[in-house]
Design an enzyme around this catalytic site. Structure first.
Site: not given
Ligand code: AMP
Length: 253
Positions: A154, A36, A187, A115, A198
């Site tokens: 990654r 994404k 990461r 989310r 996740r």
């Molecule tokens: P991402 O890079 O979008 O996968 O986000 C990494 C982490 O940030 C996720 O696994 C959550 O812990 C947190 N996170 C990011 N966006 C959200 C969201 N909209 N709601 C809750 N947690 C989030």
């Protein structure tokens, strides 16, 4: 709770994009590791829309030392490092604080937000307040085995956020960022334990979210197989098809 305290996590699109004749207002959905962020970057370059990633905001907070972070930031980072969702109260606070960004003349690309249905409802209300509508919700789809392979390979640059993959998108010099020369990292939440959490969280939360956007006729399914460029071309075609359909609908008697 004040999310202003998360401001140190600010990294994204500091320069507002130029106003566009047809701003694109899109949400990008899909499992972690589906690409994404890369698609949001490519779409942002094509459309001049602002890329807004809540994950990047939390990672910027994570990059600070514990003592530099506020209690709210520390709380958010703890959830993130375990691979869990950050609680809605923190995330929604950020939305309220940054809702001005959604007015951006070039439109926006929401990556990693919403989310949960509570977040989607809050976004709806926020957009209604500023009299803006979403154009589409892009739902990127990839088989689970491929997602795990993408996540485990990654690597990211902690300095400029460039993203690589050890097999599919390797840097020119192993372990070093092509853009700024910084040593690449894995990461924290791409470690196998966090990835499992996740994926479970994603599977539990995605179905109601898909239902929510499908009922609003916003959902556009896109296969995330292939290279980033192939996925991008597929995305553009899907958006054009949607626009054409909307255009035809308008001229119907
Ligand atoms: P991402 O890079 O979008 O996968 O986000 C990494 C982490 O940030 C996720 O696994 C959550 O812990 C947190 N996170 C990011 N966006 C959200 C969201 N909209 N709601 C809750 N947690 C989030």
């Amino acid at each position: 709770m004040t999310t202003t305290q998360l401001k140190a996590g600010e990294t994204l699109s500091p320069v507002p994009p130029e106003p566009q004749a047809h701003p694109h207002r899109l949400v990008l959905l899909g499992p972690p590791g589906v690409g994404k962020g890369t698609q949001a970057e490519l779409l942002s370059a094509r459309f001049g829309a602002r890329h807004v990633s809540t994950g990047d905001m939390f990672r910027a907070a994570e990059a600070l030392s514990k003592s530099e972070r506020t209690p709210t930031m520390n709380r958010a980072v703890e959830y993130m490092e375990r691979g869990e969702l950050v609680p809605d109260d923190i995330v929604l606070g950020i939305l309220v604080e940054r809702s001005e960004r959604l007015r951006s003349g070039g439109g926006f690309l929401l990556d990693g937000f919403p989310r949960t249905v509570a977040q989607a409802e809050a976004l709806d209300k926020c957009l209604a307040r500023i009299e803006i509508q979403l154009d589409a919700v892009l739902d990127y789809d990839l088989p689970m085995a491929k997602i795990i392979a993408r996540l485990s390979g990654r690597r990211v640059c902690p300095n400029c956020n460039a993203v690589y993959h050890i097999d599919a998108r390797p840097p020119k010099v192993s372990g070093i960022c092509d853009v700024c020369g910084t040593a690449l990292q894995q990461r924290e939440d791409d470690r196998p334990e966090a990835v499992r959490v996740r994926m479970d969280v994603y599977k539990k939360t995605i179905t109601p979210l898909i239902k929510f956007y499908r009922s609003r006729s916003l959902l556009v399914r896109i296969s995330a197989e292939g290279t980033p460029e192939e996925i991008f071309e597929r995305t553009i075609r899907a958006l054009q098809k949607r626009q054409n359909k909307a255009g035809k609908a308008l001229v119907k008697p």
